[in-house]
Design a protein around this motif. Structure first.
Motif, PDB file in Angstrom:
ATOM      1  N   VAL A  76       0.824  -1.202   0.000  1.00  0.00           N
ATOM      2  CA  VAL A  76       0.000   0.000   0.000  1.00  0.00           C
ATOM      3  C   VAL A  76       0.860   1.255   0.000  1.00  0.00           C
ATOM      4  CG1 VAL A  76      -1.680   1.359   1.322  1.00  0.00           C
ATOM      5  CG2 VAL A  76      -1.920  -1.136   1.168  1.00  0.00           C
ATOM      6  N   ASN A  77       0.578   2.149  -0.930  1.00  0.00           N
ATOM      7  CA  ASN A  77       1.154   3.490  -0.927  1.00  0.00           C
ATOM      8  C   ASN A  77       0.084   4.418  -0.354  1.00  0.00           C
ATOM      9  OD1 ASN A  77       1.772   6.208  -1.672  1.00  0.00           O
ATOM     10  ND2 ASN A  77       3.169   5.452  -3.244  1.00  0.00           N
ATOM     11  N   PRO A  78       0.260   4.921   0.881  1.00  0.00           N
ATOM     12  CA  PRO A  78      -0.780   5.726   1.527  1.00  0.00           C
ATOM     13  C   PRO A  78      -1.180   6.963   0.725  1.00  0.00           C
ATOM     14  CG  PRO A  78       0.863   5.046   3.128  1.00  0.00           C
ATOM     15  CD  PRO A  78       1.409   4.694   1.781  1.00  0.00           C
ATOM     16  N   ASP A  79      -0.225   7.580   0.033  1.00  0.00           N
ATOM     17  CA  ASP A  79      -0.535   8.772  -0.761  1.00  0.00           C
ATOM     18  C   ASP A  79      -1.452   8.435  -1.927  1.00  0.00           C
ATOM     19  OD1 ASP A  79       1.063  10.354   0.879  1.00  0.00           O
ATOM     20  OD2 ASP A  79       2.845  10.073  -0.373  1.00  0.00           O
ATOM     21  N   ARG A  99      -1.910  -5.781   8.149  1.00  0.00           N
ATOM     22  CA  ARG A  99      -0.618  -6.416   7.886  1.00  0.00           C
ATOM     23  C   ARG A  99      -0.058  -6.110   6.502  1.00  0.00           C
ATOM     24  NH1 ARG A  99      -3.604 -11.644  10.108  1.00  0.00           N
ATOM     25  NH2 ARG A  99      -5.157 -10.523   8.877  1.00  0.00           N
ATOM     26  N   CYS A 100      -0.768  -5.298   5.722  1.00  0.00           N
ATOM     27  CA  CYS A 100      -0.215  -4.866   4.436  1.00  0.00           C
ATOM     28  C   CYS A 100       1.100  -4.129   4.673  1.00  0.00           C
ATOM     29  CB  CYS A 100      -1.183  -3.918   3.727  1.00  0.00           C
ATOM     30  SG  CYS A 100      -2.682  -4.683   3.081  1.00  0.00           S
ATOM     31  N   SER A 101       2.063  -4.344   3.791  1.00  0.00           N
ATOM     32  CA  SER A 101       3.317  -3.591   3.882  1.00  0.00           C
ATOM     33  C   SER A 101       3.177  -2.249   3.170  1.00  0.00           C
ATOM     34  CB  SER A 101       4.472  -4.393   3.278  1.00  0.00           C
ATOM     35  OG  SER A 101       4.865  -5.424   4.148  1.00  0.00           O
ATOM     36  N   ILE A 102       3.927  -1.273   3.661  1.00  0.00           N
ATOM     37  CA  ILE A 102       3.844   0.096   3.154  1.00  0.00           C
ATOM     38  C   ILE A 102       4.959   0.398   2.160  1.00  0.00           C
ATOM     39  CG2 ILE A 102       3.932   2.536   3.816  1.00  0.00           C
ATOM     40  CD1 ILE A 102       1.380   1.061   4.669  1.00  0.00           C
ATOM     41  N   ILE A 103       4.599   1.038   1.063  1.00  0.00           N
ATOM     42  CA  ILE A 103       5.588   1.574   0.126  1.00  0.00           C
ATOM     43  C   ILE A 103       5.974   2.960   0.630  1.00  0.00           C
ATOM     44  CG2 ILE A 103       6.023   2.363  -2.223  1.00  0.00           C
ATOM     45  CD1 ILE A 103       4.016   0.278  -3.181  1.00  0.00           C
ATOM     46  N   GLU A 104       7.253   3.133   0.933  1.00  0.00           N
ATOM     47  CA  GLU A 104       7.760   4.406   1.418  1.00  0.00           C
ATOM     48  C   GLU A 104       8.466   5.147   0.291  1.00  0.00           C
ATOM     49  OE1 GLU A 104       9.812   4.030   5.271  1.00  0.00           O
ATOM     50  OE2 GLU A 104       9.221   1.914   5.226  1.00  0.00           O
ATOM     51  N   PRO A 105       8.669   6.467   0.448  1.00  0.00           N
ATOM     52  CA  PRO A 105       9.364   7.232  -0.603  1.00  0.00           C
ATOM     53  C   PRO A 105      10.709   6.634  -0.989  1.00  0.00           C
ATOM     54  CG  PRO A 105       8.355   8.728   0.968  1.00  0.00           C
ATOM     55  CD  PRO A 105       8.161   7.345   1.521  1.00  0.00           C
ATOM     56  N   LYS A 106      11.434   6.062  -0.024  1.00  0.00           N
ATOM     57  CA  LYS A 106      12.750   5.469  -0.332  1.00  0.00           C
ATOM     58  C   LYS A 106      12.621   4.308  -1.317  1.00  0.00           C
ATOM     59  CE  LYS A 106      12.851   2.106   3.489  1.00  0.00           C
ATOM     60  NZ  LYS A 106      13.585   1.607   4.671  1.00  0.00           N
ATOM     61  N   HIS A 107      11.509   3.577  -1.248  1.00  0.00           N
ATOM     62  CA  HIS A 107      11.323   2.451  -2.156  1.00  0.00           C
ATOM     63  C   HIS A 107      11.142   2.933  -3.599  1.00  0.00           C
ATOM     64  CE1 HIS A 107       9.650   0.378   1.627  1.00  0.00           C
ATOM     65  NE2 HIS A 107      10.874  -0.060   1.421  1.00  0.00           N
ATOM     66  N   CYS A 128       7.421  -0.978  -5.829  1.00  0.00           N
ATOM     67  CA  CYS A 128       6.892  -2.269  -5.370  1.00  0.00           C
ATOM     68  C   CYS A 128       7.988  -3.309  -5.143  1.00  0.00           C
ATOM     69  CB  CYS A 128       5.853  -2.796  -6.362  1.00  0.00           C
ATOM     70  SG  CYS A 128       4.327  -1.841  -6.375  1.00  0.00           S
ATOM     71  N   GLY A 129       8.929  -3.427  -6.080  1.00  0.00           N
ATOM     72  CA  GLY A 129       9.997  -4.406  -5.921  1.00  0.00           C
ATOM     73  C   GLY A 129      10.804  -4.184  -4.642  1.00  0.00           C
ATOM     74  N   PRO A 130      11.363  -2.970  -4.457  1.00  0.00           N
ATOM     75  CA  PRO A 130      12.115  -2.705  -3.225  1.00  0.00           C
ATOM     76  C   PRO A 130      11.268  -2.860  -1.961  1.00  0.00           C
ATOM     77  CG  PRO A 130      12.684  -1.093  -4.902  1.00  0.00           C
ATOM     78  CD  PRO A 130      11.543  -1.884  -5.449  1.00  0.00           C
ATOM     79  N   ALA A 131       9.989  -2.522  -2.012  1.00  0.00           N
ATOM     80  CA  ALA A 131       9.123  -2.688  -0.839  1.00  0.00           C
ATOM     81  C   ALA A 131       8.928  -4.165  -0.516  1.00  0.00           C
ATOM     82  CB  ALA A 131       7.770  -2.021  -1.078  1.00  0.00           C
ATOM     83  N   ASN A 132       8.813  -4.992  -1.556  1.00  0.00           N
ATOM     84  CA  ASN A 132       8.687  -6.425  -1.310  1.00  0.00           C
ATOM     85  C   ASN A 132       9.983  -7.028  -0.784  1.00  0.00           C
ATOM     86  OD1 ASN A 132       6.045  -7.397  -1.618  1.00  0.00           O
ATOM     87  ND2 ASN A 132       6.174  -7.330  -3.845  1.00  0.00           N
ATOM     88  N   VAL A 133      11.131  -6.455  -1.196  1.00  0.00           N
ATOM     89  CA  VAL A 133      12.414  -6.892  -0.640  1.00  0.00           C
ATOM     90  C   VAL A 133      12.430  -6.644   0.870  1.00  0.00           C
ATOM     91  CG1 VAL A 133      14.888  -6.417  -0.553  1.00  0.00           C
ATOM     92  CG2 VAL A 133      13.739  -6.614  -2.761  1.00  0.00           C
ATOM     93  N   ASP A 134      12.010  -5.457   1.297  1.00  0.00           N
ATOM     94  CA  ASP A 134      11.950  -5.139   2.725  1.00  0.00           C
ATOM     95  C   ASP A 134      10.987  -6.066   3.460  1.00  0.00           C
ATOM     96  OD1 ASP A 134      13.810  -3.182   2.458  1.00  0.00           O
ATOM     97  OD2 ASP A 134      12.514  -1.514   3.051  1.00  0.00           O
ATOM     98  N   ARG A 135       9.913  -6.425   2.788  1.00  0.00           N
ATOM     99  CA  ARG A 135       8.937  -7.325   3.419  1.00  0.00           C
ATOM    100  C   ARG A 135       9.566  -8.701   3.664  1.00  0.00           C
ATOM    101  NH1 ARG A 135       2.611  -7.715   1.528  1.00  0.00           N
ATOM    102  NH2 ARG A 135       1.830  -8.146   3.620  1.00  0.00           N
ATOM    103  N   GLN A 137      12.691  -9.320   3.984  1.00  0.00           N
ATOM    104  CA  GLN A 137      13.741  -9.181   4.995  1.00  0.00           C
ATOM    105  C   GLN A 137      13.187  -8.856   6.385  1.00  0.00           C
ATOM    106  OE1 GLN A 137      16.435  -6.279   3.190  1.00  0.00           O
ATOM    107  NE2 GLN A 137      17.755  -7.955   2.502  1.00  0.00           N
ATOM    108  N   ARG A 138      11.864  -8.741   6.470  1.00  0.00           N
ATOM    109  CA  ARG A 138      11.155  -8.498   7.735  1.00  0.00           C
ATOM    110  C   ARG A 138      11.493  -7.160   8.381  1.00  0.00           C
ATOM    111  NH1 ARG A 138      12.962 -13.385   6.065  1.00  0.00           N
ATOM    112  NH2 ARG A 138      13.457 -14.529   7.972  1.00  0.00           N
ATOM    113  N   ILE A 139      11.690  -6.151   7.528  1.00  0.00           N
ATOM    114  CA  ILE A 139      11.963  -4.815   8.063  1.00  0.00           C
ATOM    115  C   ILE A 139      10.951  -3.785   7.560  1.00  0.00           C
ATOM    116  CG2 ILE A 139      14.436  -5.229   8.397  1.00  0.00           C
ATOM    117  CD1 ILE A 139      14.945  -3.764   5.745  1.00  0.00           C
ATOM    118  N   ALA A 140       9.909  -4.240   6.866  1.00  0.00           N
ATOM    119  CA  ALA A 140       8.922  -3.318   6.285  1.00  0.00           C
ATOM    120  C   ALA A 140       7.989  -2.749   7.344  1.00  0.00           C
ATOM    121  CB  ALA A 140       8.108  -4.048   5.215  1.00  0.00           C
ATOM    122  N   GLN A 141       7.526  -1.537   7.086  1.00  0.00           N
ATOM    123  CA  GLN A 141       6.475  -0.947   7.911  1.00  0.00           C
ATOM    124  C   GLN A 141       5.143  -1.559   7.507  1.00  0.00           C
ATOM    125  OE1 GLN A 141       4.155   3.307   8.180  1.00  0.00           O
ATOM    126  NE2 GLN A 141       6.330   3.390   7.720  1.00  0.00           N
TER     127      GLN A 141
END
Length: 333
Positions: A76-79, A99-107, A128-135, A137-141
């Motif tokens: 999810v991208n909140p914006d 439990r949805c992971s968040i797409i942040e500006p850094k992603h 989306c790709g970088p956000a799924n990588v964080d997910r 790696q268990r570090i996603a918001q």
């Protein structure tokens, strides 16, 4: 009780949004819930003269009596979500699993700056790709940790399964297309997760025994945006000569156009567990079919195409789209 999954059978852009909107108005679900990757796939729905393009909320929003969910597996991208809620006016109807992971500006920055992703693979640059990588790696918001999303968060699997227990109808809406599945698609020219019907069920926390139908949407002339193999691709001159010119909802890049691919359609139907096939763009096969709402109104050329396509797919074609508007459809279910 009925739980129906609707997914794309080729490379995306098959017209799933239009099929979801039609099925919703006919089947009257209480819930329409999205699976898939995230805001890297757009869906276009035309109602009358009004055309809507959405990439975060379910395209079934045009059916006003359903609650709209974003399943656990979706990024999810909140914006983007906030903009779309205002754009289509679904405040009070839309909910997100906590439990949805968040797409942040850094992603998004990482996605656009990565030459391999942006140039070789041809990603959409939506993070989306970088956000799924964080997910992974268990570090996603997660959505439940985001104050902006607090009023929207619920337990989507619990809500869906309780609705099914009550005998209500539910639609699970997929995104992207089978051909860019991380597992089954044209790797490495794929998206960052699986896109098959099984994944859409899992994204929403619905077990396989609760699925009644899987509608796989195929386009008479398949299209693809971005890089990657496309076995039946024609030249732009050829597609333009046929009067076919399309652009991506998210990227606005011109879509690559191909001829019908029966081999891919059959394989896609097999992996997705297709029970009902939908064909869109039959008016591109024969423009005389534009706007038809009865099978008898189709030309012999179109009927012959459908007979061959049904033989290729191995599953009955029961939904035939004859134009972009929601009512321009033949429903044989």
């Amino acid at each position: 009780m009925s739980c129906t999954i609707i997914v794309g059978g080729f490379f995306g852009d098959e017209g799933k949004g239009k099929i979801v909107a039609h099925v919703a108005h006919k089947d009257k679900p209480t819930i329409i819930s999205r699976g898939g990757v995230g805001p890297n796939a757009g869906h276009t729905v035309q109602v009358g003269e009004k055309e809507y393009g959405v990439r975060m909320i379910p395209s079934g929003f045009v059916y006003p009596d359903a609650r709209l969910f974003i399943g656990t597996g979706v990024l999810v991208n909140p914006d983007v979500l906030r903009q779309e809620i205002e754009y289509v006016g679904v405040e009070g109807r839309i909910f997100v699993d906590g439990r949805c992971s968040i797409i942040e500006p850094k992603h998004i920055e990482q996605d656009k700056a990565d030459a391999y992703l942006s140039k070789k693979i041809g990603t959409t640059g939506t993070g989306c790709g970088p956000a799924n990588v964080d997910r992974v790696q268990r570090i996603a918001q997660q959505a439940k940790d985001n104050p902006e999303l607090a009023k929207y968060t619920i337990d989507v699997p619990l809500e869906i399964n309780q609705a099914l227990d009550r005998g209500e109808n539910v639609i699970l809406e997929g995104t992207q297309g089978f051909g860019i599945s991380l597992y089954f698609g044209t790797y490495p020219f794929v998206t960052s997760k699986d896109t098959s019907a099984s994944q859409i069920a899992a994204d929403n926390g619905v077990g396989p025994t609760r699925i009644d139908d899987v509608i796989v949407v195929f386009k008479a002339y398949p299209t693809r945006v971005g890089e990657g193999p496309f076995g039946t691709e024609m030249t732009r001159e050829e597609s333009h000569a046929l009067g076919i010119e399309e652009f991506g909802t998210v990227t606005h890049r011109e879509r690559r156009i191909g001829c019908w691919d029966g081999t891919m359609a059959r394989y896609s139907a097999m992996i997705n567990g297709c029970t009902i096939a939908a064909i869109t763009g039959i008016d591109n096969v024969d423009e005389a079919c534009y706007g038809a709402t009865e099978y008898e109104q189709l030309t012999e050329k179109a009927k012959e195409f459908l007979r061959k396509a049904e033989e290729d797919i191995g599953v009955p074609i029961k939904l035939i789209s004859t134009g972009p508007e929601m009512s321009q459809i033949i429903d044989l279910r």
